[in-house]
Design a protein around this motif. Structure first.
Motif, PDB file in Angstrom:
ATOM      1  N   ALA A  62      -3.510   2.760  -3.776  1.00  0.00           N
ATOM      2  CA  ALA A  62      -3.053   4.138  -3.504  1.00  0.00           C
ATOM      3  C   ALA A  62      -3.878   5.134  -2.756  1.00  0.00           C
ATOM      4  O   ALA A  62      -3.515   5.929  -2.369  1.00  0.00           O
ATOM      5  N   ALA A  63      -5.239   4.534  -2.739  1.00  0.00           N
ATOM      6  CA  ALA A  63      -6.253   5.217  -2.097  1.00  0.00           C
ATOM      7  C   ALA A  63      -5.832   5.495  -0.461  1.00  0.00           C
ATOM      8  O   ALA A  63      -5.495   4.275   0.269  1.00  0.00           O
ATOM      9  N   ASP A  64      -6.087   6.485   0.121  1.00  0.00           N
ATOM     10  CA  ASP A  64      -5.528   6.783   1.590  1.00  0.00           C
ATOM     11  C   ASP A  64      -6.647   5.890   2.411  1.00  0.00           C
ATOM     12  O   ASP A  64      -7.888   5.668   2.133  1.00  0.00           O
ATOM     13  N   ASP A  65      -6.162   5.502   3.356  1.00  0.00           N
ATOM     14  CA  ASP A  65      -6.939   4.702   4.348  1.00  0.00           C
ATOM     15  C   ASP A  65      -7.879   5.423   5.273  1.00  0.00           C
ATOM     16  O   ASP A  65      -8.855   5.184   5.506  1.00  0.00           O
ATOM     17  N   ARG A  78       0.802  -1.164  -0.002  1.00  0.00           N
ATOM     18  CA  ARG A  78       0.070  -0.187   0.055  1.00  0.00           C
ATOM     19  C   ARG A  78       0.782   1.313   0.107  1.00  0.00           C
ATOM     20  O   ARG A  78       0.589   2.080  -0.856  1.00  0.00           O
ATOM     21  N   GLU A  79       1.779   1.097   0.783  1.00  0.00           N
ATOM     22  CA  GLU A  79       2.688   2.560   0.950  1.00  0.00           C
ATOM     23  C   GLU A  79       3.610   2.605  -0.592  1.00  0.00           C
ATOM     24  O   GLU A  79       3.684   3.688  -0.890  1.00  0.00           O
ATOM     25  N   LYS A 102       1.735   7.297  -6.603  1.00  0.00           N
ATOM     26  CA  LYS A 102       1.073   8.199  -6.894  1.00  0.00           C
ATOM     27  C   LYS A 102       1.506   9.555  -6.676  1.00  0.00           C
ATOM     28  O   LYS A 102       1.287  10.586  -7.642  1.00  0.00           O
ATOM     29  N   ALA A 103       1.877   9.782  -5.437  1.00  0.00           N
ATOM     30  CA  ALA A 103       2.113  11.216  -4.975  1.00  0.00           C
ATOM     31  C   ALA A 103       3.263  11.691  -5.694  1.00  0.00           C
ATOM     32  O   ALA A 103       3.423  12.877  -6.114  1.00  0.00           O
ATOM     33  N   HIS A 117       2.448   1.964  -3.382  1.00  0.00           N
ATOM     34  CA  HIS A 117       1.468   2.691  -4.470  1.00  0.00           C
ATOM     35  C   HIS A 117       0.980   4.036  -4.357  1.00  0.00           C
ATOM     36  O   HIS A 117       0.817   4.844  -5.060  1.00  0.00           O
ATOM     37  N   LYS A 118       1.025   4.283  -2.854  1.00  0.00           N
ATOM     38  CA  LYS A 118       0.663   5.675  -2.438  1.00  0.00           C
ATOM     39  C   LYS A 118       1.899   6.675  -2.931  1.00  0.00           C
ATOM     40  O   LYS A 118       1.566   7.640  -3.508  1.00  0.00           O
ATOM     41  N   THR A 119       3.040   5.850  -2.440  1.00  0.00           N
ATOM     42  CA  THR A 119       4.200   6.941  -3.040  1.00  0.00           C
ATOM     43  C   THR A 119       4.465   7.013  -4.581  1.00  0.00           C
ATOM     44  O   THR A 119       4.585   7.965  -5.066  1.00  0.00           O
ATOM     45  N   LYS A 129       7.985  12.984  -0.186  1.00  0.00           N
ATOM     46  CA  LYS A 129       7.291  11.777  -0.105  1.00  0.00           C
ATOM     47  C   LYS A 129       8.533  10.417  -0.293  1.00  0.00           C
ATOM     48  O   LYS A 129       8.400   9.401   0.400  1.00  0.00           O
TER      49      LYS A 129
END
Length: 852
Positions: free
Chosen positions: A785-788, A697-698, A704-705, A700-702, A721
């Motif tokens: 990537a969606a925020d939890d 999860r981290e 995206k950011a 894919h969030k990274t 980031k």
């Protein structure tokens, strides 16, 4: 574990890129989309510093991202190589401008290569070479044939010591920047380009750039063009009129609503009536000569002390019949409108300053809302909105309706008509200098101005010139300027003026599409690559360079040489790199590399390393060679590696703002480089399901950011980031197997635009084949990537009071409970003695508390 060694890694990776010719843009279409990245090309002064580097590194980040996203990328480099600094060097160092310039280019090329930029050096050119300026001469003559080039007498800044025309920016406090002589305004035959033919199109084209250009730059250009609607009217003389002006004096105004406030009529010193009076009266002639001192730019004229000469002439006010005196004034521009104005001191600051000096009436005719009939102005003119008063038939009207009514009355009287004028003047491109592109025309007594035939281009600058006497060496060259007329064969002379260097930079981006084309612009290549998708440079070029380039693109498009009229689809104006300044007791500047900074008991002091003498720590200012507060790329390479320098100039502040160079800042970037390498130097374990999922999860969030950060020019946010992701890798160190491999693979690619050498080393450490710059940019999974969590604003009584963080997708009961438990909510309810009567939850959006 071995430390990362940039001194060996960076040359190794640069050698790999060079061997593969990795950054050469494909000559033929490949079927992939194109992306053209361009930084404003540099003047070859001989050295670059990290202030320059920031500009080029920003472009490099974008170029590398787009390449990895599957684009064919054009990212070229060249040199804006003509201009006065080279001639100054020739005079000061007794060297030829060409030798000085080419030596500087060689030095700067090597310095730029230190930065690891993904530049296509195969397209490099310098504007001082005939291969470039010869093509410029060809399209110049095409514009000449189309009537966009002409010659006329124009007002210029003349340096009487250097015997040359100076650009406005070379006039400092009314004196020549090199000689220090008082500059004069002179009339000389000059070459002009008809940029005014495109004034409306240039304004309208700015609308297309909304969202991709900074708003302030678009506004600056619109103001520079200065389209204004107003009134052109004639003031009739009271008594005997000067010969040739029996009908009166024609003025242009954008404020016809203030006609009842007129207290004088002003003429430019070069107005025909002024010249006629000067020819008949030595005192007037002396005053006009005094007005010619100082710069010729609008800013110079407006900042100069207002001086005037009462001509003794009077004109009749068209509305109330009173007589108004006629003055010659130094602040009136001869080439704006008609070179004559009516002065309304109450509502124009220049007019007010003039009126106060010469005790002329100040009659307010526009009053702000709420002001009475006793409204007056002091030392500041009132230029805001309001209603007319003291104005007869205009009384009570707001400004815009009053303008229309005044224009209608003047038209009914037969004394004028509504008109549109522009602040923009035709572009004067003549320079009385050697080191520039020769203007390709020949002067023949019988035939007049004759274009140089195409088969005689380029007109090459002669190398055998000297600078031992002031003035333009071309004008005194014994052979170069003498030539046969191409039309009649008689003895003739070449034009000895050269082109303004802004001409050189007005089309270079199009030449980069195919720098070796036989024609000035390879239309097929230009159509493929243009417009420039991302242009990067300083805001100081927001008006002139960008405006001239937009004009020339339109002119060349209309001439059929290219099809793109708007050359730069996207523009970014970066901030500067600034640094403390250091001086000795006698005021000499000292370079940072020769400074030892000492912190004792909270007090910072400085000493000079080479002598031990104490230094004065000065202001933080833009890096400049003159103040010696520069840091050279080689210094950073030697101490920390270029990747650390690249990372710091991008990470410390938003890219549109200035960044202060600090030793601590670049040392921190260097530590990050080492931490990244250490993370890649660890073995990949088997992992655990929970840790693997969390790390994924981290990751894919990274992705995206960072992707959004680079594409939106928020480099510092993207780097922040990446710093955070390195922490996540350590926090989820139990993760292994595919999750950790995915994370490291993505991490290497995400850092590669910023620290490309380190990224290549990390890619190899992962066991990947090939170079990371050829690897695809990582793609994020939107679900992962969606925020939890989501932050919801809490409104109480319709106003936002605070916010609450809850798991994304929480049901209404959980959100309501969290909102009511919020300490700020409880304090508000208690202090206002109210209770919640209803809770409205919009899932994942907002919470509304209704109280009574």
């Amino acid at each position: 574990m071995a430390r990362y060694d940039p001194k060996t890694a960076e040359p190794r990776q640069q050698a790999r890129w060079a061997a593969a010719d990795a950054f050469r843009a494909p000559d033929a279409p490949t079927g992939r989309p194109k992306y053209y990245v361009l930084e404003m090309f540099p003047y070859p002064s001989g050295n670059i510093h990290m202030g320059h580097a920031r500009n080029y590194v920003m472009g490099d980040v974008v170029a590398r991202l787009k390449r990895m996203q599957g684009f064919d990328v054009l990212h070229p480099m060249g040199w804006d190589a003509f201009g006065m600094p080279a001639e100054n060097a020739a005079m000061e160092r007794n060297v030829h401008p060409g030798a000085w310039t080419r030596q500087n280019i060689a030095a700067m090329r090597e310095q730029l290569k230190l930065l690891g930029l993904s530049l296509d050096w195969s397209r490099e050119f310098a504007t001082c070479e005939p291969e470039y300026y010869g093509k410029q001469q060809a399209w110049f003559l095409e514009l000449f044939r189309r009537g966009l080039v002409y010659r006329r007498e124009g007002t210029v800044n003349w340096d009487p010591v250097d015997n040359t025309v100076l650009a406005n920016e070379q006039v400092i406090d009314g004196r020549g920047w090199r000689s220090g002589a008082v500059v004069e305004k002179r009339k000389l035959n000059q070459w002009f380009l008809r940029i005014t033919d495109y004034a409306d199109d240039l304004i309208e084209g700015l609308k297309e750039l909304e969202g991709r250009w900074p708003d302030k730059v678009r506004l600056m250009q619109e103001n520079w063009i200065g389209r204004s609607k107003g009134l052109e009217m004639t003031w009739r003389f009271a008594g005997q009129a000067p010969e040739g002006f029996e009908d009166g004096i024609t003025v242009y105004t954008t404020r016809p609503d203030t006609l009842f406030g007129a207290s004088f009529l002003g003429l430019a010193p070069d107005h025909p009536i002024s010249q006629k009076l000067a020819a008949a009266d030595p005192a007037v002639a002396a005053f006009v000569a005094e007005c010619r001192k100082g710069g010729a730019s609008t800013a110079d004229i407006e900042q100069a002390e207002k001086i005037g000469w009462n001509t003794g002439l009077k004109v009749i006010h068209p509305f109330d019949g009173r007589q108004v005196s006629v003055w010659i004034a130094n602040f009136i521009l001869s080439d704006y409108g008609t070179g004559a104005i009516f002065g309304c001191p109450a509502h124009d600051q220049r007019d007010l300053d003039f009126a106060r000096k010469y005790d002329l009436p100040v009659i307010p005719v526009v009053r702000p809302d709420g002001a009475g009939d006793d409204f007056s102005v002091g030392d500041e003119a009132y230029v805001g909105p309001g209603r007319l008063f003291h104005s007869d038939f205009l009384d009570g009207l707001e400004v815009e309706p009053a303008k229309a009514a005044a224009i209608a009355r003047i038209e009914a009287l037969g004394q004028g008509t509504g008109a549109t004028v522009y602040r923009l003047r035709d572009w004067g491109v003549s320079r009385q200098r050697y080191w520039g592109c020769p203007i390709p025309v020949i002067h023949c007594e019988a035939c007049g101005v004759v274009p140089v035939p195409a088969d005689q281009l380029p007109v090459v600058l002669p190398e055998d010139v000297t600078f031992d006497v002031p003035g333009n060496p071309l004008a005194r060259h014994p052979t170069w300027r003498h030539v046969a007329c191409p039309s009649c064969g008689a003895a003739a002379t070449r034009e000895t003026d050269t082109l303004d260097t802004f001409v050189d930079s007005s089309w270079y981006f199009a030449r980069f599409a195919d720098p070796h084309a036989a024609e000035p612009i390879n239309a097929e290549a230009a159509n493929r690559w243009l417009p420039v998708d991302q242009y990067i440079g300083g805001v100081e070029h927001a008006v002139l360079h960008l405006l001239y380039a937009r004009f020339i693109s339109r002119a060349l498009s209309d001439a059929g040489l290219m099809s793109v009229k708007e050359p730069f689809a996207g523009l970014f104006t970066q901030g500067m790199v600034v640094h403390e300044t250091y001086r000795t007791a006698d005021g000499a500047w000292v370079e940072p590399s020769d400074v030892d900074l000492i912190n004792e008991a909270g007090k910072r002091t400085a000493r000079r390393l080479s002598t031990g003498e104490p230094l004065v720590i000065g202001d933080v200012e833009k890096m400049s060679k003159s103040k010696k507060n520069v840091v050279a790329p080689q210094e950073i390479v030697d101490l920390h590696g270029v990747d650390a320098g690249r990372l710091f100039v991008l990470s410390d502040s938003p890219p549109e703002r200035d960044v202060q160079w600090t030793t601590g800042g670049v040392e921190g970037a260097s530590r990050f480089v080492q931490r990244v390498w250490a993370e890649f130097d660890r073995d990949i374990g088997s992992g655990s399901a929970d840790a693997d999922a969390a790390l994924s999860r981290e990751t894919h969030k990274t992705i995206k950011a960072v992707t959004e950060g680079v594409e939106q020019f928020r480099f510092n946010s993207a780097i922040a980031k990446l710093y955070g992701f390195l922490g996540a890798l350590k926090a989820h160190e139990q993760a292994g197997g595919e999750a950790r491999r995915e994370a490291l693979s993505a991490f290497a690619r995400l850092i590669s635009p910023f620290v490309p050498h380190l990224a290549e080393e990390c890619w190899t450490r992962l066991g990947e084949t090939g170079m990371i710059l050829d690897a695809p940019w990582p793609i994020f999974d939107p679900t992962l990537a969606a925020d939890d969590e989501v932050t919801l604003p809490i409104q109480i009584g319709g106003k936002r009071r605070t916010e609450v963080v809850v798991p994304r997708g929480s049901d209404a009961q959980i959100v309501e409970a969290a909102a009511l438990a919020n300490t700020t909510v409880q304090a508000y309810l208690s202090s206002n003695n109210v209770a919640v009567t209803k809770v409205i939850v919009v899932p994942d959006r907002i919470v509304n508390l209704v109280v009574s």
